[in-house]
Design a protein around this motif. Structure first.
Motif, PDB file in Angstrom:
ATOM      1  N   GLY A  22      -3.751  -1.318  -0.325  1.00  0.00           N
ATOM      2  CA  GLY A  22      -4.295  -0.592  -1.490  1.00  0.00           C
ATOM      3  C   GLY A  22      -3.782  -1.124  -2.820  1.00  0.00           C
ATOM      4  N   ILE A  23      -2.490  -1.451  -2.903  1.00  0.00           N
ATOM      5  CA  ILE A  23      -1.925  -1.980  -4.150  1.00  0.00           C
ATOM      6  C   ILE A  23      -2.264  -3.461  -4.285  1.00  0.00           C
TER       7      ILE A  23
ATOM      8  N   GLY B  96       0.849  -1.190   0.000  1.00  0.00           N
ATOM      9  CA  GLY B  96       0.000   0.000   0.000  1.00  0.00           C
ATOM     10  C   GLY B  96       0.878   1.230   0.000  1.00  0.00           C
ATOM     11  N   GLY B  97       0.416   2.288   0.698  1.00  0.00           N
ATOM     12  CA  GLY B  97       1.246   3.479   0.836  1.00  0.00           C
ATOM     13  C   GLY B  97       2.544   3.080   1.530  1.00  0.00           C
ATOM     14  N   SER B  98       2.427   2.169   2.448  1.00  0.00           N
ATOM     15  CA  SER B  98       3.570   1.611   3.166  1.00  0.00           C
ATOM     16  C   SER B  98       3.424   0.097   3.007  1.00  0.00           C
TER      17      SER B  98
ATOM     18  N   ASN C 295       6.084   3.318  -1.734  1.00  0.00           N
ATOM     19  CA  ASN C 295       5.603   4.415  -2.585  1.00  0.00           C
ATOM     20  C   ASN C 295       6.550   5.608  -2.600  1.00  0.00           C
TER      21      ASN C 295
ATOM     22  N   ASN D  90      -5.973  -3.813  -5.206  1.00  0.00           N
ATOM     23  CA  ASN D  90      -6.517  -3.154  -6.408  1.00  0.00           C
ATOM     24  C   ASN D  90      -5.709  -3.323  -7.674  1.00  0.00           C
ATOM     25  N   SER D  91      -4.442  -3.714  -7.566  1.00  0.00           N
ATOM     26  CA  SER D  91      -3.649  -3.772  -8.790  1.00  0.00           C
ATOM     27  C   SER D  91      -3.519  -5.201  -9.335  1.00  0.00           C
TER      28      SER D  91
ATOM     29  N   ASP E 161       1.798   7.531  -6.335  1.00  0.00           N
ATOM     30  CA  ASP E 161       0.595   6.722  -6.541  1.00  0.00           C
ATOM     31  C   ASP E 161       0.838   5.765  -7.708  1.00  0.00           C
ATOM     32  N   LEU E 162       0.801   4.489  -7.407  1.00  0.00           N
ATOM     33  CA  LEU E 162       1.125   3.479  -8.420  1.00  0.00           C
ATOM     34  C   LEU E 162       0.259   3.611  -9.671  1.00  0.00           C
ATOM     35  N   ARG E 163      -1.013   4.043  -9.482  1.00  0.00           N
ATOM     36  CA  ARG E 163      -1.898   4.164 -10.656  1.00  0.00           C
ATOM     37  C   ARG E 163      -1.300   5.119 -11.685  1.00  0.00           C
TER      38      ARG E 163
HETATM   39  P1  ADP Z   1      -1.953   3.187   3.336  1.00  0.00           P
HETATM   40  O1  ADP Z   1      -0.743   2.313   3.439  1.00  0.00           O
HETATM   41  O2  ADP Z   1      -1.615   4.638   3.380  1.00  0.00           O
HETATM   42  O3  ADP Z   1      -3.097   2.765   4.232  1.00  0.00           O
HETATM   43  P2  ADP Z   1      -3.351   1.971   1.125  1.00  0.00           P
HETATM   44  O4  ADP Z   1      -3.129   0.592   1.627  1.00  0.00           O
HETATM   45  O5  ADP Z   1      -4.756   2.465   1.064  1.00  0.00           O
HETATM   46  O6  ADP Z   1      -2.465   3.026   1.863  1.00  0.00           O
HETATM   47  O7  ADP Z   1      -2.720   2.038  -0.338  1.00  0.00           O
HETATM   48  C1  ADP Z   1      -2.699   3.247  -1.051  1.00  0.00           C
HETATM   49  C2  ADP Z   1      -2.004   2.999  -2.372  1.00  0.00           C
HETATM   50  O8  ADP Z   1      -2.725   2.026  -3.131  1.00  0.00           O
HETATM   51  C3  ADP Z   1      -1.961   4.243  -3.244  1.00  0.00           C
HETATM   52  O9  ADP Z   1      -0.734   4.879  -3.089  1.00  0.00           O
HETATM   53  C4  ADP Z   1      -2.098   3.714  -4.647  1.00  0.00           C
HETATM   54  O10 ADP Z   1      -0.829   3.745  -5.236  1.00  0.00           O
HETATM   55  C5  ADP Z   1      -2.465   2.257  -4.503  1.00  0.00           C
HETATM   56  N1  ADP Z   1      -3.646   1.923  -5.297  1.00  0.00           N
HETATM   57  C6  ADP Z   1      -4.931   2.116  -4.977  1.00  0.00           C
HETATM   58  N2  ADP Z   1      -5.737   1.690  -5.986  1.00  0.00           N
HETATM   59  C7  ADP Z   1      -4.918   1.219  -6.966  1.00  0.00           C
HETATM   60  C8  ADP Z   1      -5.124   0.652  -8.275  1.00  0.00           C
HETATM   61  N3  ADP Z   1      -6.329   0.476  -8.771  1.00  0.00           N
HETATM   62  N4  ADP Z   1      -4.039   0.286  -8.975  1.00  0.00           N
HETATM   63  C9  ADP Z   1      -2.808   0.450  -8.480  1.00  0.00           C
HETATM   64  N5  ADP Z   1      -2.542   0.969  -7.262  1.00  0.00           N
HETATM   65  C10 ADP Z   1      -3.587   1.363  -6.527  1.00  0.00           C
END
Ligand code: ADP
Length: 393
Positions: free
Chosen positions: A328-329, A207-209, A236, A332-333, A280-282
């Protein structure tokens, strides 16, 4: 029945969930979050099990004030009769140094968190400030911390040790602790229900981390973060593992202090630093698709980093039964999942392309795959709530 208020704090963010726990059943009755804590106007949102949802903006100078804001809202909405109705507050606390597990917030805990603050400078101060404010304003309220290092207490010593003089470990606590424990623990527990025969599991919290964890029989046996949250995987906007002997040269060439170089390594590196596009990976994937070579290199590096740890951890585990993606990654990825998994074909791992491209939580490998692959949403707060509740009982 117990009522527990769980807090997950970021530098400028405040998230809470109010749990009702009755025996084995645990319900979220209300949740909310605040963005831009400390700014002139902080934005907040709230929702509860009675269907009430509200949002607004008001000054929230610090995390302690955030707690008061939601405490009052919960009383107005009838979810708490009074402060006495709350059995405890629980924190998803980060670095407890020699203290791990679930513990009452007392002088000893505060002193130990302060001692290791240099190892978690972005996280420990906000938790300490909230704990002290709440202690001052609500002296009878029980506060309990569950440390993010807790799940990793089972990692053997030979894997938590750096190759440094032994005295550093004893005197200064320079050793690997590991973090994101609540997330890895949640996935470990969930996998024991979903696929009980899977004894050797690797969880990728991306994710972000980001961090990866090797789990044997439900217990953590290796993880990528070390003494601090900065090490391990390429993140990230964090460098991850890096060569410390480059620091003097960087300080000289950039005419920077050590703190300034460390700030670049922890805030402007990783995907952001390498791609020059975004953290942001997107957006990095989009730029790579349009032919941006640095963005492509950043994506390739991320995939390769993940793959390297999976290989190392498969060796530690003596094989692999299940691979889980979360964060998040991870959730969603589909691209990152498929790029990692295609390199694991040698293990007999086969991703189901349709399931991987879908949006549903669950198994995303084919039925004949030798390693099952999962896309699972994590729930860190529930692990904190469960542990706080066991302590209360
Ligand atoms: P945190 O660690 O701050 O809680 P998250 O787990 O929510 O963060 O992850 C956030 C990251 O997820 C964003 O930086 C973004 O790069 C990535 N992300 C979210 N949706 C997608 C997607 N559809 N494709 C690729 N990366 C994504």
């Amino acid at each position: 029945m117990k009522k527990i208020f769980i807090m997950n704090l970021g530098t400028t963010s405040f998230k809470f969930k109010l749990y009702h726990v009755d025996g084995d059943s645990m319900d979220v009755r209300a949740s909310g979050e605040i963005e831009s804590v400390g700014a002139a106007q902080s934005r907040w949102q709230y929702s509860d099990c009675n269907g009430k949802s509200a949002s607004g903006a008001s000054p929230v100078p610090n995390h302690g004030a955030g707690f008061t804001l939601f405490l009052e809202m919960l009383q107005v909405e009838g979810l708490l009769r009074s402060l006495d109705d709350l059995n405890a507050v629980g924190y998803k606390a980060v670095h407890g140094g020699n203290l791990s597990g679930t513990r009452i917030v007392d002088d000893e805990l505060i002193a130990e968190m302060e001692r290791v603050t240099p190892l978690a400078p972005a996280h420990n101060p906000i938790y300490l400030s909230a704990m002290k404010d709440i202690r001052k304003n609500y002296p009878n309220l029980l506060q309990i911390a569950r440390f993010e290092t807790s799940f990793h207490a089972t990692i053997p010593d030979y894997r938590t040790t750096y190759g440094v003089p032994y005295a550093w470990r004893e005197e200064f606590g320079i050793r690997k602790y590991g973090f994101h424990g609540s997330s890895h623990e949640y996935i470990a527990t969930t996998m024991q229900k979903l696929q009980p025969e899977a004894k050797r599991v690797i969880t990728c919290h991306l994710g972000g981390s980001s961090s990866i964890c090797a789990i044997l029989d439900g217990k953590s046996v290796a993880t990528t973060m070390g003494a601090t949250l900065q090490s391990g995987l390429f993140n990230n906007n964090r460098v991850g593992d890096f060569e410390p002997f480059c620091l003097p040269m960087l300080m000289e060439k950039l005419n920077c202090s050590m703190e300034e170089v460390l700030a670049i390594l922890s805030k402007q590196s990783g995907l952001l630093g390498l791609s020059g596009v975004s953290n942001d990976l997107r957006l990095v994937l989009e730029a790579a698709d349009q032919g941006n070579e640095h963005a492509q290199l950043a994506v390739d590096t991320l995939v390769d980093n993940i793959l390297g740890y999976i290989g190392m951890y498969t060796a530690y585990l003596g094989g692999l039964d299940a691979l889980v993606f979360t964060g998040g990654i991870g959730l969603n990825s589909d691209i990152i999942r498929s790029r990692v998994c295609e390199k694991l074909a040698y293990m007999g791992l086969v991703l189901d392309a349709n399931a991987n491209n879908g949006r549903t939580d669950g198994c995303i490998s084919t039925t004949d795959s030798k390693v099952s692959v999962w896309r699972l949403k994590t729930d860190e707060e529930s692990i904190v709530a469960m542990n706080v509740c066991s302590m209360l009982q």
